[in-house]
Design a protein around this motif. Structure first.
Motif, PDB file in Angstrom:
ATOM      1  N   GLY A  26      32.107  41.237  33.703  1.00 49.64           N
ATOM      2  CA  GLY A  26      33.093  41.694  32.744  1.00 49.64           C
ATOM      3  C   GLY A  26      34.024  42.762  33.274  1.00 49.64           C
ATOM      4  O   GLY A  26      35.002  43.108  32.623  1.00 49.64           O
ATOM      5  N   ASP A  27      33.728  43.309  34.446  1.00 54.35           N
ATOM      6  CA  ASP A  27      34.627  44.319  34.992  1.00 54.35           C
ATOM      7  C   ASP A  27      35.661  43.656  35.892  1.00 54.35           C
ATOM      8  O   ASP A  27      35.715  42.438  36.003  1.00 54.35           O
ATOM      9  N   SER A  28      36.475  44.446  36.567  1.00 58.02           N
ATOM     10  CA  SER A  28      37.566  43.838  37.320  1.00 58.02           C
ATOM     11  C   SER A  28      37.717  44.486  38.698  1.00 58.02           C
ATOM     12  O   SER A  28      37.221  45.587  38.943  1.00 58.02           O
ATOM     13  N   VAL A  29      38.369  43.775  39.599  1.00 63.41           N
ATOM     14  CA  VAL A  29      38.737  44.336  40.898  1.00 63.41           C
ATOM     15  C   VAL A  29      40.205  44.025  41.136  1.00 63.41           C
ATOM     16  O   VAL A  29      40.761  43.116  40.554  1.00 63.41           O
ATOM     17  N   LYS A  30      40.777  44.800  42.038  1.00 63.78           N
ATOM     18  CA  LYS A  30      42.139  44.498  42.474  1.00 63.78           C
ATOM     19  C   LYS A  30      42.034  43.858  43.849  1.00 63.78           C
ATOM     20  O   LYS A  30      41.351  44.395  44.725  1.00 63.78           O
ATOM     21  N   ALA A  31      42.682  42.744  44.064  1.00 66.48           N
ATOM     22  CA  ALA A  31      42.568  42.071  45.352  1.00 66.48           C
ATOM     23  C   ALA A  31      43.933  41.624  45.813  1.00 66.48           C
ATOM     24  O   ALA A  31      44.860  41.474  45.022  1.00 66.48           O
TER      25      ALA A  31
ATOM     26  N   THR B 210      52.198  43.471  39.015  1.00 65.54           N
ATOM     27  CA  THR B 210      53.475  43.791  39.634  1.00 65.54           C
ATOM     28  C   THR B 210      53.454  45.231  40.130  1.00 65.54           C
ATOM     29  O   THR B 210      52.959  46.119  39.445  1.00 65.54           O
ATOM     30  N   GLY B 211      53.950  45.420  41.336  1.00 62.70           N
ATOM     31  CA  GLY B 211      54.047  46.778  41.883  1.00 62.70           C
ATOM     32  C   GLY B 211      52.706  47.398  42.179  1.00 62.70           C
ATOM     33  O   GLY B 211      52.533  48.600  42.096  1.00 62.70           O
ATOM     34  N   GLY B 212      51.730  46.581  42.549  1.00 62.18           N
ATOM     35  CA  GLY B 212      50.461  47.132  42.966  1.00 62.18           C
ATOM     36  C   GLY B 212      49.622  47.659  41.815  1.00 62.18           C
ATOM     37  O   GLY B 212      48.628  48.324  42.016  1.00 62.18           O
ATOM     38  N   GLY B 213      50.007  47.357  40.580  1.00 61.69           N
ATOM     39  CA  GLY B 213      49.221  47.785  39.439  1.00 61.69           C
ATOM     40  C   GLY B 213      49.215  49.280  39.266  1.00 61.69           C
ATOM     41  O   GLY B 213      48.251  49.868  38.804  1.00 61.69           O
ATOM     42  N   GLU B 214      50.304  49.912  39.642  1.00 65.37           N
ATOM     43  CA  GLU B 214      50.345  51.367  39.525  1.00 65.37           C
ATOM     44  C   GLU B 214      51.382  51.795  38.516  1.00 65.37           C
ATOM     45  O   GLU B 214      51.899  52.914  38.579  1.00 65.37           O
ATOM     46  N   GLY B 215      51.737  50.892  37.639  1.00 63.70           N
ATOM     47  CA  GLY B 215      52.699  51.260  36.603  1.00 63.70           C
ATOM     48  C   GLY B 215      54.111  51.276  37.142  1.00 63.70           C
ATOM     49  O   GLY B 215      54.369  50.981  38.296  1.00 63.70           O
ATOM     50  N   ILE B 216      55.014  51.679  36.268  1.00 66.64           N
ATOM     51  CA  ILE B 216      56.431  51.660  36.650  1.00 66.64           C
ATOM     52  C   ILE B 216      56.685  52.595  37.821  1.00 66.64           C
ATOM     53  O   ILE B 216      57.355  52.272  38.786  1.00 66.64           O
ATOM     54  N   ARG B 217      56.038  53.773  37.760  1.00 66.46           N
ATOM     55  CA  ARG B 217      56.289  54.766  38.789  1.00 66.46           C
ATOM     56  C   ARG B 217      55.801  54.254  40.144  1.00 66.46           C
ATOM     57  O   ARG B 217      56.486  54.324  41.159  1.00 66.46           O
ATOM     58  N   GLY B 218      54.608  53.663  40.139  1.00 68.22           N
ATOM     59  CA  GLY B 218      54.056  53.106  41.366  1.00 68.22           C
ATOM     60  C   GLY B 218      54.932  52.002  41.911  1.00 68.22           C
ATOM     61  O   GLY B 218      55.146  51.874  43.113  1.00 68.22           O
ATOM     62  N   MET B 219      55.463  51.225  40.990  1.00 67.24           N
ATOM     63  CA  MET B 219      56.274  50.093  41.396  1.00 67.24           C
ATOM     64  C   MET B 219      57.535  50.566  42.099  1.00 67.24           C
ATOM     65  O   MET B 219      57.904  50.073  43.158  1.00 67.24           O
TER      66      MET B 219
ATOM     67  N   MET C 231      52.721  45.891  48.100  1.00 68.19           N
ATOM     68  CA  MET C 231      51.381  45.355  48.167  1.00 68.19           C
ATOM     69  C   MET C 231      51.297  44.408  46.981  1.00 68.19           C
ATOM     70  O   MET C 231      51.443  44.838  45.843  1.00 68.19           O
ATOM     71  N   THR C 232      51.173  43.126  47.236  1.00 71.32           N
ATOM     72  CA  THR C 232      51.053  42.226  46.102  1.00 71.32           C
ATOM     73  C   THR C 232      49.575  42.059  45.798  1.00 71.32           C
ATOM     74  O   THR C 232      48.824  41.538  46.616  1.00 71.32           O
ATOM     75  N   VAL C 233      49.174  42.537  44.668  1.00 74.72           N
ATOM     76  CA  VAL C 233      47.760  42.460  44.305  1.00 74.72           C
ATOM     77  C   VAL C 233      47.607  41.725  42.985  1.00 74.72           C
ATOM     78  O   VAL C 233      48.558  41.563  42.224  1.00 74.72           O
ATOM     79  N   MET C 234      46.403  41.258  42.789  1.00 77.40           N
ATOM     80  CA  MET C 234      46.111  40.622  41.513  1.00 77.40           C
ATOM     81  C   MET C 234      44.879  41.293  40.931  1.00 77.40           C
ATOM     82  O   MET C 234      44.084  41.902  41.654  1.00 77.40           O
ATOM     83  N   GLU C 235      44.767  41.186  39.656  1.00 77.21           N
ATOM     84  CA  GLU C 235      43.579  41.718  39.009  1.00 77.21           C
ATOM     85  C   GLU C 235      42.662  40.551  38.699  1.00 77.21           C
ATOM     86  O   GLU C 235      43.087  39.553  38.134  1.00 77.21           O
TER      87      GLU C 235
ATOM     88  N   ASN D 197      46.310  45.774  55.177  1.00 71.60           N
ATOM     89  CA  ASN D 197      44.900  45.700  55.511  1.00 71.60           C
ATOM     90  C   ASN D 197      43.976  45.860  54.313  1.00 71.60           C
ATOM     91  O   ASN D 197      42.772  45.912  54.459  1.00 71.60           O
ATOM     92  N   VAL D 198      44.562  45.946  53.118  1.00 72.20           N
ATOM     93  CA  VAL D 198      43.732  46.072  51.923  1.00 72.20           C
ATOM     94  C   VAL D 198      43.378  44.673  51.442  1.00 72.20           C
ATOM     95  O   VAL D 198      44.258  43.850  51.230  1.00 72.20           O
ATOM     96  N   LEU D 199      42.086  44.397  51.302  1.00 72.29           N
ATOM     97  CA  LEU D 199      41.720  43.087  50.766  1.00 72.29           C
ATOM     98  C   LEU D 199      41.375  43.203  49.291  1.00 72.29           C
ATOM     99  O   LEU D 199      41.826  42.427  48.469  1.00 72.29           O
ATOM    100  N   CYS D 200      40.575  44.195  48.954  1.00 70.51           N
ATOM    101  CA  CYS D 200      40.027  44.232  47.614  1.00 70.51           C
ATOM    102  C   CYS D 200      39.565  45.654  47.313  1.00 70.51           C
ATOM    103  O   CYS D 200      38.964  46.300  48.175  1.00 70.51           O
ATOM    104  N   VAL D 201      39.868  46.158  46.137  1.00 71.03           N
ATOM    105  CA  VAL D 201      39.332  47.462  45.752  1.00 71.03           C
ATOM    106  C   VAL D 201      38.764  47.377  44.340  1.00 71.03           C
ATOM    107  O   VAL D 201      39.228  46.595  43.533  1.00 71.03           O
TER     108      VAL D 201
END
Lengths: 202, 275
Positions: A8-13, A31-40, A50-54, A86-90
């Protein structure tokens, strides 16, 4: 290949890095690495995109990217500096961000900014060939080729060394004209391979 | 997933592999030759100098006899430990005891100056002679074979103790016009394995378990001299002008001409200076 078990939890990959899963999973592009508008905006400005998905769900999800080696990093409140490629998953409990790294990036064509991961949890980073972890202490500073640098953590000061001399203009350079020197206390991850860098042949 | 091992200068091995892909060299005021750009990290104080560096003259005189490869090699000296790796290829060190070993130029990563590096008469290969340690990389682990053996050209890494290598072409290559056409055009299907290197004699042949090669770097040409294999003769001399001064060298005709040489060009010395 990295297996992540989720309840039920999530990761960013990294986008598109899922190779298999069982159970029920939801994939959502962030969008924008999942860091909100500012991060984007920051990522766009710093070219450290960094294109990531949840990924959220129940079951096991496997991640892999171009048969690259994966290193797991356990973070307990520390900050990990890593190249975005080099980021795969966090884990979702970790915050990602962008930071200025100085001139190192410029020499390897990756830009002068890098990605930071901080918080408590695990992060998976990828490298071409198994990464070697090197400890840096006050007595033992470390010098790294920019093309082989993957990530670092701890309280490290990095400086950019250039050994360009008149010999380079004769093509008699030492082949290691650009180096990053790490001083302080911490860990550096290097990969047994060199990315193509602008400075690679100097 | 194994737990990562953290290395520091004390725990890094001395002149041994860190993992299958990374090799650690310890320098204690000593010198190592290494191929340009293969150092990934180091502790301590190490200098890297191109082999043209004046201070290294004496060292070069004893250990480096391959001017065409000069711009690919550097000398590391100082105190500390350095890590070498190349494109995540398998790295291995070998000890040579008063021996000789010929290796594909791109696969040799580093060697001790107690060995001397010479150019093999087989183009693109280097020969190490003497006693000492060297590090070589291969795509996939190295397999050691005993001659007589025929090997795929792409899988060949090198050979030791001088078995004599030669080309081997399959019978089909030579049987009539159709066979020739087939080999030339690929029409009708070829297996891609019609040509091998054949080794006979006593020695060891080193193979890699993959057919991917390193990019070959142009290393110029060996001196144009009668009897030197691979020396590309300037074929313009054949027209009767006799400008090249090579007195009647038939049999060099089939080799690729090196193209017109400009008047100001310093032969292949340019390569020496990395131009």
């Amino acid at each position: 290949m990295l297996a992540v078990e989720m309840t039920g939890d999530s990761v960013k990959a990294k986008n598109g890095s899922m190779v298999a899963y069982d159970g029920t999973m939801n994939f959502k592009k962030l969008t924008g690495g999942g860091e909100g508008i500012r991060g984007m905006v920051t990522r766009r400005l710093t070219n450290e995109q960094m294109t990531v998905m949840e990924v959220r769900g129940h079951g096991t999800c496997w991640f892999a990217d171009r048969a690259a080696e994966i290193s797991l990093v356990h973070l307990q409140g520390e900050k990990l500096y890593v190249e975005s490629s080099n980021v795969l998953c966090v884990e979702a409990t970790l915050r990602t961000g962008t930071t200025f790294t100085g001139l190192r990036g410029a020499s390897q064509g990756n830009g002068v900014f890098t990605t930071t991961v901080e918080g408590t949890g695990q992060a998976a980073i990828i490298s071409d060939g198994p990464a070697v972890l090197l400890r840096v202490t006050k007595q033992h500073p470390l010098t790294v080729d920019p093309g082989a640098y993957v990530a670092h953590q701890g309280n490290l000061k990095q400086s950019f060394q250039s050994g360009v001399t008149f010999r380079h203009f004769f093509g008699e350079g030492g082949g290691e004209a650009f180096q990053i020197r790490f001083e302080g206390e911490g860990l550096v991850y290097v990969q047994p391979s060199e990315r193509d860098t602008i400075a690679g042949d100097v | 997933m194994t737990t990562p091992v953290i290395f520091d200068p004390a725990t890094l091995p001395s002149d041994d592999n860190v993992n299958a892909y990374t090799f650690c060299v310890e320098l204690r005021g000593s010198q190592w030759f290494l191929q340009k750009g293969k150092m990934i990290a180091y502790y301590g104080r190490i200098d890297f100098n191109g082999v043209g560096h004046g201070r290294l003259d004496r060292l070069l005189r004893t250990s480096f006899h391959s001017p065409l490869h000069a711009s690919d090699w550097v000398v590391a000296e100082g105190e500390g430990k350095m890590l070498l790796a190349d494109r995540a290829f398998d790295a291995n060190s070998y000890d040579l005891e008063d021996g000789n070993l010929t290796i594909r130029a791109g696969n040799l990563l580093a060697f001790q100056p107690s060995l001397s590096l010479k150019q093999s008469i087989v183009p693109g290969f280097l020969t190490l002679i003497g006693t000492g340690k060297f590090v070589a990389v291969s795509s996939g682990p190295v397999v050691f074979m005993e001659p007589p053996i025929r090997v795929d050209p792409q899988a060949l890494v090198g050979w030791a103790d001088c078995p004599s290598p030669c080309h081997h072409y399959d019978h089909g290559y030579m049987t009539g016009v159709l066979g020739g056409l087939r080999a030339l055009t690929g029409i009708g299907g070829t297996s891609g394995e019609e040509h091998q290197f054949e080794f006979v004699g006593a020695g060891t042949v080193l193979l890699q378990s993959s057919e991917s090669l390193m990019d070959e770097v142009a290393t110029g040409a060996v001196p144009q001299q009668a009897g030197v294999p691979g020396a590309r003769g300037s074929d313009d001399g054949q027209g009767g002008s006799g400008s090249s001064g090579r007195r009647g060298q038939p049999g060099h005709r089939g080799q690729q001409p090196s193209g017109p040489r400009l008047p100001g060009q310093l032969g292949d010395l340019q390569r020496r200076f990395g131009l």
